[in-house]
Design a protein around this motif. Structure first.
Motif, PDB file in Angstrom:
ATOM      1  N   ARG A 110     111.194 103.052  76.658  1.00  0.00           N
ATOM      2  CA  ARG A 110     112.198 102.281  77.406  1.00  0.00           C
ATOM      3  C   ARG A 110     113.264 103.199  77.996  1.00  0.00           C
ATOM      4  O   ARG A 110     113.671 103.039  79.139  1.00  0.00           O
ATOM      5  CB  ARG A 110     112.827 101.243  76.479  1.00  0.00           C
ATOM      6  N   VAL A 111     113.708 104.168  77.221  1.00  0.00           N
ATOM      7  CA  VAL A 111     114.721 105.108  77.704  1.00  0.00           C
ATOM      8  C   VAL A 111     114.141 105.957  78.837  1.00  0.00           C
ATOM      9  O   VAL A 111     114.821 106.228  79.830  1.00  0.00           O
ATOM     10  CB  VAL A 111     115.261 105.985  76.552  1.00  0.00           C
ATOM     11  N   SER A 112     112.890 106.350  78.717  1.00  0.00           N
ATOM     12  CA  SER A 112     112.241 107.134  79.768  1.00  0.00           C
ATOM     13  C   SER A 112     112.181 106.349  81.076  1.00  0.00           C
ATOM     14  O   SER A 112     112.432 106.902  82.154  1.00  0.00           O
ATOM     15  CB  SER A 112     110.834 107.529  79.325  1.00  0.00           C
ATOM     16  N   ALA A 117     114.476 105.471  86.476  1.00  0.00           N
ATOM     17  CA  ALA A 117     115.138 104.585  87.436  1.00  0.00           C
ATOM     18  C   ALA A 117     116.476 105.179  87.888  1.00  0.00           C
ATOM     19  O   ALA A 117     116.823 105.097  89.069  1.00  0.00           O
ATOM     20  CB  ALA A 117     115.352 103.206  86.819  1.00  0.00           C
ATOM     21  N   LEU A 118     117.209 105.781  86.961  1.00  0.00           N
ATOM     22  CA  LEU A 118     118.474 106.409  87.331  1.00  0.00           C
ATOM     23  C   LEU A 118     118.257 107.589  88.274  1.00  0.00           C
ATOM     24  O   LEU A 118     118.995 107.769  89.232  1.00  0.00           O
ATOM     25  CB  LEU A 118     119.223 106.880  86.077  1.00  0.00           C
ATOM     26  N   ASN A 119     117.241 108.392  87.983  1.00  0.00           N
ATOM     27  CA  ASN A 119     116.947 109.546  88.836  1.00  0.00           C
ATOM     28  C   ASN A 119     116.486 109.130  90.218  1.00  0.00           C
ATOM     29  O   ASN A 119     116.837 109.770  91.211  1.00  0.00           O
ATOM     30  CB  ASN A 119     115.907 110.448  88.176  1.00  0.00           C
ATOM     31  N   GLU A 120     115.731 108.051  90.319  1.00  0.00           N
ATOM     32  CA  GLU A 120     115.309 107.542  91.624  1.00  0.00           C
ATOM     33  C   GLU A 120     116.505 107.038  92.421  1.00  0.00           C
ATOM     34  O   GLU A 120     116.604 107.252  93.624  1.00  0.00           O
ATOM     35  CB  GLU A 120     114.294 106.412  91.462  1.00  0.00           C
ATOM     36  N   GLY A 121     117.431 106.382  91.735  1.00  0.00           N
ATOM     37  CA  GLY A 121     118.640 105.882  92.392  1.00  0.00           C
ATOM     38  C   GLY A 121     119.516 106.999  92.905  1.00  0.00           C
ATOM     39  O   GLY A 121     120.141 106.905  93.957  1.00  0.00           O
ATOM     40  N   ARG A 122     119.569 108.117  92.188  1.00  0.00           N
ATOM     41  CA  ARG A 122     120.378 109.268  92.610  1.00  0.00           C
ATOM     42  C   ARG A 122     119.725 110.017  93.763  1.00  0.00           C
ATOM     43  O   ARG A 122     120.403 110.635  94.561  1.00  0.00           O
ATOM     44  CB  ARG A 122     120.573 110.229  91.439  1.00  0.00           C
ATOM     45  N   ALA A 123     118.401 109.953  93.841  1.00  0.00           N
ATOM     46  CA  ALA A 123     117.675 110.673  94.891  1.00  0.00           C
ATOM     47  C   ALA A 123     117.820 110.014  96.255  1.00  0.00           C
ATOM     48  O   ALA A 123     117.637 110.639  97.279  1.00  0.00           O
ATOM     49  CB  ALA A 123     116.201 110.793  94.530  1.00  0.00           C
ATOM     50  N   ARG A 124     118.166 108.771  96.276  1.00  0.00           N
ATOM     51  CA  ARG A 124     118.280 108.045  97.558  1.00  0.00           C
ATOM     52  C   ARG A 124     119.532 108.378  98.287  1.00  0.00           C
ATOM     53  O   ARG A 124     120.485 108.815  98.013  1.00  0.00           O
ATOM     54  CB  ARG A 124     118.229 106.541  97.307  1.00  0.00           C
TER      55      ARG A 124
END
Length: 124
Positions: A110-112, A117-124
């Motif tokens: 779940r943490v992974s 999801a956090l890393n994808e949000g930062r990449a945008r």
């Protein structure tokens, strides 16, 4: 040739292991741990406490009163910051508090997902 009548028996699945689950409260602890710093795992030094008294500032999260939830918080903080690279002593403390390997795998999965999801949000 012998015949064995099994019509009165219910067939059980080969695997009767219980599925590991966390309660809503435990998932809330995991979510809150996302915002905790790694320094929250260490006891504040005398100097840090002195500075916090006079200047305020960001204090480490207090330990949870329930030792089982505190073990969960500690492993969750480490998982949010370090992923699967967890210290053996923290894993041992997690298991000693009553959680199983399946609980740890569920938590890490779940943490992974959350980290991705956090890393994808930062990449945008």
């Amino acid at each position: 040739m012998a015949y064995l009548d099994l019509t009165g028996f219910d067939r059980q699945p080969a695997s009767t292991q219980a599925v590991a689950e966390l309660t809503a409260l435990e998932w809330q602890v995991v979510a809150i741990a996302q915002r905790d710093r790694l320094s929250s795992l260490e006891a504040p030094s005398r100097w840090a406490r002195f500075l916090a008294i006079f200047f305020g500032g960001d204090r480490a999260s207090p330990r949870l009163a329930d030792s089982k939830l505190e073990a969960l918080r500690r492993i969750a903080v480490l998982a949010w910051h370090k992923g699967y690279a967890l210290p053996k002593q923290e894993i041992a403390a997690f298991h000693a508090s009553g959680y199983s390997l399946e609980h740890l795998e569920l938590l890490l999965a779940r943490v992974s997902e959350g980290r991705s999801a956090l890393n994808e949000g930062r990449a945008r």
